[in-house]
Scaffold this motif. Structure first.
Motif, PDB file in Angstrom:
ATOM      1  N   ARG A   4       0.816  -1.224   0.000  1.00 21.04           N
ATOM      2  CA  ARG A   4       0.000   0.000   0.000  1.00 21.04           C
ATOM      3  C   ARG A   4       0.848   1.273   0.000  1.00 21.04           C
ATOM      4  O   ARG A   4       0.367   2.344   0.310  1.00 21.04           O
ATOM      5  N   LEU A   5       2.111   1.159  -0.315  1.00 17.51           N
ATOM      6  CA  LEU A   5       3.014   2.309  -0.271  1.00 17.51           C
ATOM      7  C   LEU A   5       2.550   3.434  -1.207  1.00 17.51           C
ATOM      8  O   LEU A   5       2.041   3.159  -2.293  1.00 17.51           O
ATOM      9  N   PRO A   6       2.745   4.687  -0.812  1.00 20.27           N
ATOM     10  CA  PRO A   6       2.483   5.786  -1.728  1.00 20.27           C
ATOM     11  C   PRO A   6       3.349   5.606  -2.977  1.00 20.27           C
ATOM     12  O   PRO A   6       4.553   5.333  -2.864  1.00 20.27           O
ATOM     13  N   SER A   7       2.743   5.741  -4.136  1.00 21.87           N
ATOM     14  CA  SER A   7       3.470   5.442  -5.373  1.00 21.87           C
ATOM     15  C   SER A   7       3.222   6.510  -6.427  1.00 21.87           C
ATOM     16  O   SER A   7       2.095   6.985  -6.584  1.00 21.87           O
ATOM     17  N   ALA A   8       4.287   6.839  -7.142  1.00 24.15           N
ATOM     18  CA  ALA A   8       4.207   7.809  -8.225  1.00 24.15           C
ATOM     19  C   ALA A   8       4.490   7.107  -9.546  1.00 24.15           C
ATOM     20  O   ALA A   8       5.098   6.038  -9.586  1.00 24.15           O
ATOM     21  N   PHE A   9       4.049   7.748 -10.619  1.00 27.07           N
ATOM     22  CA  PHE A   9       4.208   7.165 -11.954  1.00 27.07           C
ATOM     23  C   PHE A   9       4.511   8.287 -12.940  1.00 27.07           C
ATOM     24  O   PHE A   9       3.872   9.331 -12.928  1.00 27.07           O
ATOM     25  N   SER A  10       5.517   8.048 -13.781  1.00 25.57           N
ATOM     26  CA  SER A  10       5.864   9.030 -14.812  1.00 25.57           C
ATOM     27  C   SER A  10       6.129   8.282 -16.101  1.00 25.57           C
ATOM     28  O   SER A  10       7.144   7.590 -16.233  1.00 25.57           O
ATOM     29  N   GLU A  11       5.191   8.396 -17.057  1.00 25.73           N
ATOM     30  CA  GLU A  11       5.339   7.640 -18.298  1.00 25.73           C
ATOM     31  C   GLU A  11       6.624   7.978 -19.046  1.00 25.73           C
ATOM     32  O   GLU A  11       7.296   7.091 -19.551  1.00 25.73           O
ATOM     33  N   PRO A  12       7.009   9.274 -19.145  1.00 20.95           N
ATOM     34  CA  PRO A  12       8.268   9.576 -19.844  1.00 20.95           C
ATOM     35  C   PRO A  12       9.512   9.309 -19.009  1.00 20.95           C
ATOM     36  O   PRO A  12      10.615   9.675 -19.400  1.00 20.95           O
ATOM     37  N   ASP A  13       9.354   8.674 -17.846  1.00 23.31           N
ATOM     38  CA  ASP A  13      10.496   8.337 -16.986  1.00 23.31           C
ATOM     39  C   ASP A  13      11.231   9.588 -16.514  1.00 23.31           C
ATOM     40  O   ASP A  13      12.460   9.602 -16.392  1.00 23.31           O
ATOM     41  N   ALA A  14      10.453  10.638 -16.231  1.00 19.31           N
ATOM     42  CA  ALA A  14      11.043  11.937 -15.892  1.00 19.31           C
ATOM     43  C   ALA A  14      11.838  11.918 -14.593  1.00 19.31           C
ATOM     44  O   ALA A  14      12.841  12.626 -14.465  1.00 19.31           O
ATOM     45  N   VAL A  15      11.402  11.119 -13.626  1.00 20.05           N
ATOM     46  CA  VAL A  15      12.082  11.126 -12.323  1.00 20.05           C
ATOM     47  C   VAL A  15      13.483  10.543 -12.446  1.00 20.05           C
ATOM     48  O   VAL A  15      14.458  11.116 -11.953  1.00 20.05           O
TER      49      VAL A  15
END
Length: 201
Positions: A148-159
């Motif tokens: 259940r961890l807070p999760s982020a997503f970036s399609e262009p792999d920006a991070v």
């Protein structure tokens, strides 16, 4: 060849030509398009992201101010609610950020360990970043793992581009109170809650 055989051959050729000429035809269509104008390649219906988010029941993404300088202004999607988020503000103080992908098997075990650590009293915040995967696939896997961890997503792999990460997964960074980012290299994969405690200090 006798005259009779020649005539028989001519009759057969004419019969075949007649069948071809009278065969029902459809209008010419573009490649990959069905006669009715619809695509001949059927695609599966998009999965309902709202239902997947509800099933995954992820903890909310943290929001604050500041954060690691390389990540300020890097827009990501919070997997838990689908909202837009500044990745820098998701890591405003001491934290552990973990990069993972759905196809990465060691990532799955590590996610379970990080989730267990995050539930301990006094644990530093853990935020994961889904990379090289589809949003729906990530939600589905997290629900299956019970993470259940807070999760982020970036399609262009920006991070990863902003941080300049090495090309390996899983990958974790400890975020210092001053916004510094320290790559976790020992161990490469976190396999126990005790190891997580040691790397975050």
């Amino acid at each position: 060849m006798s005259r009779g055989l020649r005539w028989a051959a001519v009759v057969v050729v004419l019969a075949v030509a007649g069948v071809v000429a009278l065969w029902p035809r459809t209008p010419d269509t573009a490649p990959g398009t069905a006669p009715d104008g619809a695509s001949s390649t059927r695609t599966a219906p998009a999965r309902d992201l709202a239902a997947l988010r509800e099933q995954a029941a992820l903890r909310p993404c943290p929001q604050g101010e500041g954060g690691p300088p390389p990540l300020r202004g890097v827009a990501v999607t919070c997997l838990g609610d689908g909202g837009s988020l500044d990745m820098g503000s998701a890591l405003p103080g001491r934290a552990l950020v973990n990069f993972w992908a759905t196809w990465c098997l060691p990532c799955q075990d590590e996610l379970r360990v990080l989730d267990a650590y995050s539930r301990e009293p006094g644990a530093v915040p853990v935020v994961t970043v889904l990379v090289q995967s589809k949003e729906a696939d990530g939600l589905e896997l997290l629900a299956k793992l019970g993470v259940r961890l807070p999760s982020a997503f970036s399609e262009p792999d920006a991070v990863r581009k902003a941080v300049g990460t090495p090309p390996r997964l899983p990958l974790s960074y400890v975020v210092g109170a001053d916004g510094s980012l320290a790559e976790v290299v020992d161990p490469i994969v976190l396999t126990s809650v005790e190891q997580v405690r040691e790397v975050v200090g």
